[in-house]
Design an enzyme around this catalytic site. Structure first.
Site, PDB file in Angstrom:
ATOM      1  N   ASP A  17     -40.368   9.243 127.378  1.00 30.71           N
ATOM      2  CA  ASP A  17     -39.090   9.224 126.670  1.00 30.71           C
ATOM      3  C   ASP A  17     -37.981   9.662 127.628  1.00 30.71           C
ATOM      4  O   ASP A  17     -37.976  10.814 128.092  1.00 30.71           O
ATOM      5  CB  ASP A  17     -39.167  10.189 125.473  1.00 30.71           C
ATOM      6  CG  ASP A  17     -38.059   9.970 124.464  1.00 30.71           C
ATOM      7  OD1 ASP A  17     -37.248   9.055 124.659  1.00 30.71           O
ATOM      8  OD2 ASP A  17     -38.005  10.720 123.469  1.00 30.71           O
ATOM      9  N   ASP A  18     -37.074   8.749 127.967  1.00 31.15           N
ATOM     10  CA  ASP A  18     -35.904   9.061 128.815  1.00 31.15           C
ATOM     11  C   ASP A  18     -36.255   9.286 130.286  1.00 31.15           C
ATOM     12  O   ASP A  18     -35.465   9.869 131.018  1.00 31.15           O
ATOM     13  CB  ASP A  18     -35.148  10.300 128.313  1.00 31.15           C
ATOM     14  CG  ASP A  18     -34.395  10.069 127.020  1.00 31.15           C
ATOM     15  OD1 ASP A  18     -34.671   9.076 126.333  1.00 31.15           O
ATOM     16  OD2 ASP A  18     -33.532  10.897 126.679  1.00 31.15           O
ATOM     17  N   CYS A  57     -33.554   4.776 122.522  1.00 35.35           N
ATOM     18  CA  CYS A  57     -34.914   4.946 121.987  1.00 35.35           C
ATOM     19  C   CYS A  57     -35.275   3.979 120.867  1.00 35.35           C
ATOM     20  O   CYS A  57     -36.215   3.190 120.989  1.00 35.35           O
ATOM     21  CB  CYS A  57     -35.095   6.375 121.474  1.00 35.35           C
ATOM     22  SG  CYS A  57     -34.701   7.665 122.663  1.00 35.35           S
ATOM     23  N   LYS A 116     -44.240  10.378 119.545  1.00 29.23           N
ATOM     24  CA  LYS A 116     -42.960  10.001 118.954  1.00 29.23           C
ATOM     25  C   LYS A 116     -43.025   8.626 118.283  1.00 29.23           C
ATOM     26  O   LYS A 116     -43.587   7.688 118.836  1.00 29.23           O
ATOM     27  CB  LYS A 116     -41.894   9.995 120.062  1.00 29.23           C
ATOM     28  CG  LYS A 116     -40.548   9.416 119.646  1.00 29.23           C
ATOM     29  CD  LYS A 116     -39.529   9.556 120.761  1.00 29.23           C
ATOM     30  CE  LYS A 116     -38.231   8.836 120.417  1.00 29.23           C
ATOM     31  NZ  LYS A 116     -37.157   9.121 121.372  1.00 29.23           N
ATOM     32  N   HIS A 118     -39.934   7.396 115.726  1.00 31.04           N
ATOM     33  CA  HIS A 118     -38.490   7.098 115.722  1.00 31.04           C
ATOM     34  C   HIS A 118     -38.187   5.675 115.250  1.00 31.04           C
ATOM     35  O   HIS A 118     -37.242   5.033 115.716  1.00 31.04           O
ATOM     36  CB  HIS A 118     -37.882   7.341 117.109  1.00 31.04           C
ATOM     37  CG  HIS A 118     -36.442   7.760 117.036  1.00 31.04           C
ATOM     38  ND1 HIS A 118     -35.639   7.889 118.153  1.00 31.04           N
ATOM     39  CD2 HIS A 118     -35.642   8.064 115.977  1.00 31.04           C
ATOM     40  CE1 HIS A 118     -34.419   8.259 117.792  1.00 31.04           C
ATOM     41  NE2 HIS A 118     -34.393   8.376 116.479  1.00 31.04           N
ATOM     42  N   HIS A 325     -36.603   3.656 128.425  1.00 31.07           N
ATOM     43  CA  HIS A 325     -35.343   3.230 129.051  1.00 31.07           C
ATOM     44  C   HIS A 325     -35.053   4.177 130.201  1.00 31.07           C
ATOM     45  O   HIS A 325     -35.883   5.030 130.536  1.00 31.07           O
ATOM     46  CB  HIS A 325     -34.179   3.217 128.039  1.00 31.07           C
ATOM     47  CG  HIS A 325     -34.071   4.458 127.226  1.00 31.07           C
ATOM     48  ND1 HIS A 325     -33.690   5.664 127.754  1.00 31.07           N
ATOM     49  CD2 HIS A 325     -34.324   4.695 125.915  1.00 31.07           C
ATOM     50  CE1 HIS A 325     -33.696   6.588 126.815  1.00 31.07           C
ATOM     51  NE2 HIS A 325     -34.099   6.024 125.685  1.00 31.07           N
TER      52      HIS A 325
END
Length: 559
Positions: A17-18, A57, A116, A118, A325
């Site tokens: 994530d990120d 996300c 996660k 989302h 991303h």
């Protein structure tokens, strides 16, 4: 190799994530230690032009799960709320979208998601679970239905959208004033409006007021929760043990299903802010809290890979690692950088066109099937995972919808040298910002930018002070003619070409323009899942362990 291909492999998908493409060793970082992700790359295939379908996300993960641009499923936003804001919103991945988990389930796979989600939870009631992982093809889910936020850690500044809070307060005031005015008018005989209408206005005003009030004191209880399948397991979650619980659940899933075939999607909470890191890794990296968090994630990857070795599953498991991303450049705490590094690429998280927001790590390993130590520079997409794993499972793709991903198996095995993607469309929300053209008869990879964010301060390379860069409005610049780059010569997008400097400029722009027209003809209107109504908090949709609003539990400690 042929024998391995004839059987259904286990499929293990890691999604960070990120994480920035420049944050791990196999992509050139020599200061953050990622030995386990690096060994995946050494033993398999590394993609250098692996592209997310969105720079944020929620839409990126929707594209990953469905193999389709987010705009096709309604997961691309036309307003400034580009990701789901609450567990108790009504938006999410529509039930009529078919995930790769659903198709693998139909092929006899046991499917699990750890980490996660989302992609939403409920639609109309607190337990309809219309957007829940178990309604999208996963047999087992343990993790966060939402995403980490600073609000999840008590000593961090709140992260929920301040503008949204202001709007909710404004709407509350306007509706309250309207109710008072209508009531006075009704009582004095100045208006003949029906009491029912006044009551509905009052109800709407109460809804906005409760949403505004809840956005301050209750975010940790409403959003920062862990679920096991449909049940809330921790509310609020205790971050000091979350990494251990995620690892324990992943290990347990593999052990339970070692006779396979299984699909395990390990969707890391790392390395999103607030970067909560266990004591074992704090202060151990050369890049502060962010580096510590990356190294903890790599350790978790290593523990899962070690388990595959121990169980004798390595050679029969197709393994993938990527990020949803690019790194979040604007994530800072004073002078400390809390977001990732995107290497030589311009921009970052939230930027739909610039490479830094969408070019991510992409690593595959399948011993004795994929050639070890291979590097592929062709354009590929996170959406390609969908048709790739469906092919490996022996399934067939849905024929009633457009699938934008392409099967990567021939490219990964070296059977073909060119990607099937001629064009890739780079959206920011529902706005098309850029298009990539992989010209088949040359080495050129053209990229045209029609919209770019205005950096703040000017020349800074990001939108500091704004959280993330906007997709539309006064915060962007429209380009006519578009900015044109040849990524094969200028991967950093530093020197835009023009008709004066590039003889093919007009030809390329016309070709890309025709591709946009053809692409838009394939789009059909769908309900927008990230509309203001869908993202706003609704008390009747709130997952709750206990009796609402007294939502609290710690089943992990109890067990």
């Amino acid at each position: 190799s042929s024998a391995a291909m004839d059987s259904k492999p286990n499929i293990l998908l890691f999604l960070a994530d990120d994480l920035g493409i420049g944050d791990i060793g196999c992509y050139g970082n020599n200061t953050i230690r990622t030995p386990n992700i690096d060994r995946l790359a050494r033993g398999g295939v590394k993609l250098t032009q692996h592209i997310a379908a969105a720079p944020l996300c929620t839409p990126s993960r929707a594209a990953f799960l469905t193999g389709r641009y987010p705009i096709r499923s309604g997961m691309a936003s036309s307003n400034r709320y580009r990701a789901l804001q609450w567990n108790a919103g009504s938006g999410g991945l529509p039930a009529n979208e078919t995930t790769f988990a659903r198709l693998l389930q139909q092929q006899g796979y046991t499917t699990g998601l750890i980490g996660k989600w989302h992609q939403g939870v409920n639609c109309e009631s607190f337990n309809d679970h219309c957007h829940h992982p178990l309604n999208h093809g996963f047999d087992y889910f343990y993790g966060m239905p939402f995403t980490l936020l600073n609000n999840c850690q008590e000593n961090k500044p709140p992260e929920l959208d301040v503008t949204l809070q202001a709007k909710l307060w404004l709407y509350s005031q306007i509706i309250t004033l309207a109710v008072l005015t209508l009531t006075v008018g009704k009582l004095t005989g100045l208006t003949s409006i029906h009491w029912k209408i006044i009551a509905w206005f009052a109800l709407a005003g109460g809804f906005f007021f409760i949403s505004w009030y809840s956005s301050y004191g209750f975010v940790q209880y409403w959003n920062c929760i862990l679920m096991r399948n449909h049940d809330v397991a921790e509310q609020p979650m205790r971050l000091e043990r979350t990494a251990f619980l995620m690892l324990k659940e992943a290990v347990s899933f593999i052990k339970r299903n070692r006779h396979g075939p299984f699909l395990l999607f390990v969707s890391f909470l790392h390395v999103h802010t607030p970067l909560f890191t266990t004591a074992k890794f704090l202060g151990k990296s050369r890049h502060g809290l962010y580096g510590d968090n990356v190294e903890e994630m790599d350790w978790m990857v290593g523990k899962i890979l070690d388990l595959l070795d121990k169980e004798g599953l390595t050679n029969h498991t197709f393994t993938y690692f990527a990020s949803d991303h690019g790194g979040h450049l604007e994530a800072q705490d004073g002078s400390a950088q809390l977001g990732g590094w995107n290497g030589i690429y311009k921009g970052g998280k939230g930027m739909g066109g610039w490479e830094g927001g969408i070019r991510v790590p992409g690593v595959f390993r399948w011993p004795k099937v994929l050639p070890a130590g291979t590097v592929i520079d062709e354009p590929t997409s996170l959406m390609d995972i969908y048709p790739t794993v469906v092919h490996l499972a022996g399934g067939t793709l849905p024929q009633d919808r457009v699938i934008d991903g392409r099967n990567l198996v021939p490219l990964l095995r070296g059977r073909v040298q060119k990607s099937e993607h001629e064009f890739l469309f780079h959206y920011c929300g529902s706005y098309l910002h850029a298009v990539r053209w992989h010209q088949k008869d040359s080495e050129a990879i053209w990229k045209a930018h029609y919209v770019t964010p205005i950096f703040h301060p000017p020349g800074a390379g990001a939108c500091y002070g704004k959280g993330i860069c906007p997709c539309f409005g006064e915060g962007v610049t429209h380009h006519d003619p578009p900015l044109l780059f040849d990524l094969s010569r200028d991967p950093s997008e530093a020197k835009p070409l023009s008709a004066a400097t590039e003889p093919l400029f007009d030809t390329v722009i016309r070709k890309i323009g025709r591709a946009i027209e053809e692409h838009r003809r394939t789009l059909t209107p769908v309900p927008e899942q990230l509309s203001l109504y869908n993202v706003v908090w609704k008390p009747w949709l709130q997952p709750c362990c206990g009796t609402f609003p007294f939502c609290w539990c710690d089943k992990e400690s109890d067990s």
